[in-house]
Design an enzyme around this catalytic site. Structure first.
Site, PDB file in Angstrom:
ATOM      1  NE  ARG A 267      -9.841 -47.856  38.100  1.00 15.77           N
ATOM      2  CZ  ARG A 267      -8.621 -47.368  38.234  1.00 15.77           C
ATOM      3  NH1 ARG A 267      -7.923 -46.996  37.163  1.00 15.77           N
ATOM      4  NH2 ARG A 267      -8.052 -47.277  39.428  1.00 15.77           N
ATOM      5  CG  ASP A 268      -5.201 -50.116  38.297  1.00 21.67           C
ATOM      6  OD1 ASP A 268      -4.842 -49.511  37.281  1.00 21.67           O
ATOM      7  OD2 ASP A 268      -4.437 -50.339  39.253  1.00 21.67           O
TER       8      ASP A 268
ATOM      9  CG  HIS B 235      -3.071 -49.163  44.067  1.00 20.30           C
ATOM     10  ND1 HIS B 235      -4.352 -49.384  43.656  1.00 20.30           N
ATOM     11  CD2 HIS B 235      -2.311 -49.318  42.951  1.00 20.30           C
ATOM     12  CE1 HIS B 235      -4.379 -49.646  42.359  1.00 20.30           C
ATOM     13  NE2 HIS B 235      -3.141 -49.614  41.910  1.00 20.30           N
TER      14      HIS B 235
ATOM     15  CG  HIS C 127       1.264 -51.237  40.138  1.00 19.62           C
ATOM     16  ND1 HIS C 127       0.763 -51.357  38.881  1.00 19.62           N
ATOM     17  CD2 HIS C 127       0.332 -50.560  40.854  1.00 19.62           C
ATOM     18  CE1 HIS C 127      -0.432 -50.761  38.819  1.00 19.62           C
ATOM     19  NE2 HIS C 127      -0.712 -50.261  39.999  1.00 19.62           N
TER      20      HIS C 127
ATOM     21  CB  CYS D   6       2.281 -57.375  29.320  1.00 15.99           C
ATOM     22  SG  CYS D   6       3.159 -58.894  28.969  1.00 15.99           S
TER      23      CYS D   6
ATOM     24  CG  ASN E  38      -2.842 -53.462  39.853  1.00 17.57           C
ATOM     25  OD1 ASN E  38      -2.748 -52.473  40.558  1.00 17.57           O
ATOM     26  ND2 ASN E  38      -3.334 -53.414  38.622  1.00 17.57           N
TER      27      ASN E  38
END
Lengths: 310, 310
Positions: free
Chosen positions: A24-25, A218, A220, A251, A260
């Site tokens: 999904r993400d 979560h 990144h 990217c 992520n």
């Protein structure tokens, strides 16, 4: 080679639940629109590699996010396996919930914002107005005993507003969890957070009664901080970590890099530290290599590059 | 944007010394041979960005490492600034020390191995034989009151031998420090280590009388673990960290990826955690972008990519 398997390192949990967000993400933020059949195979491969919690898709309108325009098709491909309590899908609003209910999903996720600017841009609402939008979604879902996760984005910094005060995030988290959500996922959407900031936020949430037993993190890797921040959160008692196989999502070679945390890099760290994840790393790396071929670009995961040459 | 400046996060030191290895360990592992004048300018720019400790070059024979064949020329270009106690150079043996002494260097570094295979391949000696080679180097250097660092490579894993036992590393460290070295740099040359392993090694060294006040850590990001491992070491009391501006050192896009921890990613993490480094991040990023242009490839540092677009 592998690092030796040992007892969990001091301060780390014995077991961590990886909440896999790649389908999904990850895919939502890729340039390429991946066919539904490929997404189904991706999820099947992730399951086979031992990932137990996988976010499958998003019921956001296709005109907003064309990459997720095939939610029904993906879930049809997964069959009964795709709608269980460990196969949540993102639900932006009541219309999304209608679609999820029609398919019998037992778990959903809502996606809120900690900042005004991002709430406006992503939800077309103010921070306060988002509660009114999410309230009927969560109430209806909980009335039917569905599991509900609340994402809060921009918990550390916001590209327009700069650093985000801890108390502001706690206020938003409290309102969303107050609707009846089961889990809170703290998102560092632009990857600027650092370990001390993670600690202060978790501490402040705990003081307001939202303990680490209900919190996921979560991160990144935009600024290279994702794994360090994750390990800091684990030492503070968090045991659910969002990660994206192959580091999918944005990217990594562009200015707007928003990849992520790569699931493989996380599994490497946890296996080395003696923390159980249930994931077979070799099989996961194979899956990443396969997915990278579908996308036509190398995986940004360090572990994938090291073990499979990208 | 910047994360807010705060008090040092719990468990972290108030100040960290960054031991910059870009000009030596970084450039030594790049394909491109960089002209001496460019190296001099690189070091000058690093100084201007606030890096106080910089390893300048290596007195290894040019037939072994052509990238470092210009040590005398680089040091001539730096003048008196290039030979102080915070400008060490690598000295592989007595012949290297002769060259360093001729130039008046006040600080040197020797480079030992924790494993037999790497000792054979890199030093053409056994682990035991390396002590005989290093003993006269360290004794002579200390007799003249020079500062001496001992690198130990392959402290976590070895590509031929697999995971390296902690006690084996401690034995090597004890012998090298026993020669009279001032600082020990623990190298994870292939980047496989994880946080629990770091903790066990530091604990074992401490039990043998080598405390964190004499220890530096040197992580490579091959498996994405460098920053997480560094932060773990800092919480255990280490306050000297090796890093390479721009993540120089080995191509990050190849199977043999051996890039060092990027100085920028470290500075971002430490600044966010309220730990002083003395480094001006913007100036450092500019330096990385400039150096990447000289090398003709983008910087692998996440922070550089995020702030400067690579």
């Amino acid at each position: 080679m592998r690092t030796p398997q040992v007892e969990p390192a001091a301060g780390l949990p014995a077991e961590v639940t990886i909440y896999e967000v790649g389908p999904r993400d990850g895919l939502q933020n890729e340039q390429t629109v991946v066919p539904a059949a490929t997404k189904v195979e991706f999820i099947r491969r992730l399951e086979a590699a031992g990932l137990q919690t996988i976010e499958t898709t998003s019921f956001v309108p296709a005109r907003w996010v064309p990459q997720m325009g095939d939610a029904e098709e993906v879930l049809a491909g997964l069959g009964a396996d795709g709608v269980g309590r460990r196969r949540p899908a993102l639900v932006p609003n009541e219309r999304g919930l209608d679609r999820a209910e029609e398919l019998g999903l037992q778990a959903i996720a809502i996606f809120g914002s900690a900042t005004e600017t991002f709430a406006r841009k992503n939800l077309n609402r103010s921070v306060t107005e988002q509660y009114a939008m999410f309230e009927p979604v969560v109430k209806r879902a909980k009335a039917d005993d569905r599991w509900v996760r609340a994402y809060v984005s921009m918990c550390f910094g916001d590209p327009w507003e700069g650093p985000v005060p801890v108390e502001q995030v706690v206020d938003v988290a409290e309102r969303l969890m107050g609707l009846g959500c089961d889990e809170l996922s703290l998102g560092d959407t632009i990857g600027v957070g650092t370990t001390g900031h993670v600690h202060r936020l978790l501490e402040a949430l705990d003081r307001r009664g939202i303990g680490t037993d209900r919190i996921a993190v979560h991160f990144h890797d935009t600024y290279g901080q994702a794994l360090a921040n994750t390990m800091a959160a684990l030492r503070d008692g968090v045991s659910v970590v969002d990660a994206s196989t192959g580091g999918l999502g944005g990217c990594p070679y562009a200015k707007s890099a928003t990849g992520n945390l790569a699931t493989e890099d996380l599994v490497w760290a946890l296996t080395g530290a003696g923390v159980r994840t249930g994931v077979d790393l070799d099989q996961l790396v194979e899956t990443s290599v396969w997915m990278a071929q579908q996308l036509g670009r190398p995986s940004p995961s360090n572990v994938v590059r090291a073990l499979a040459g990208g």
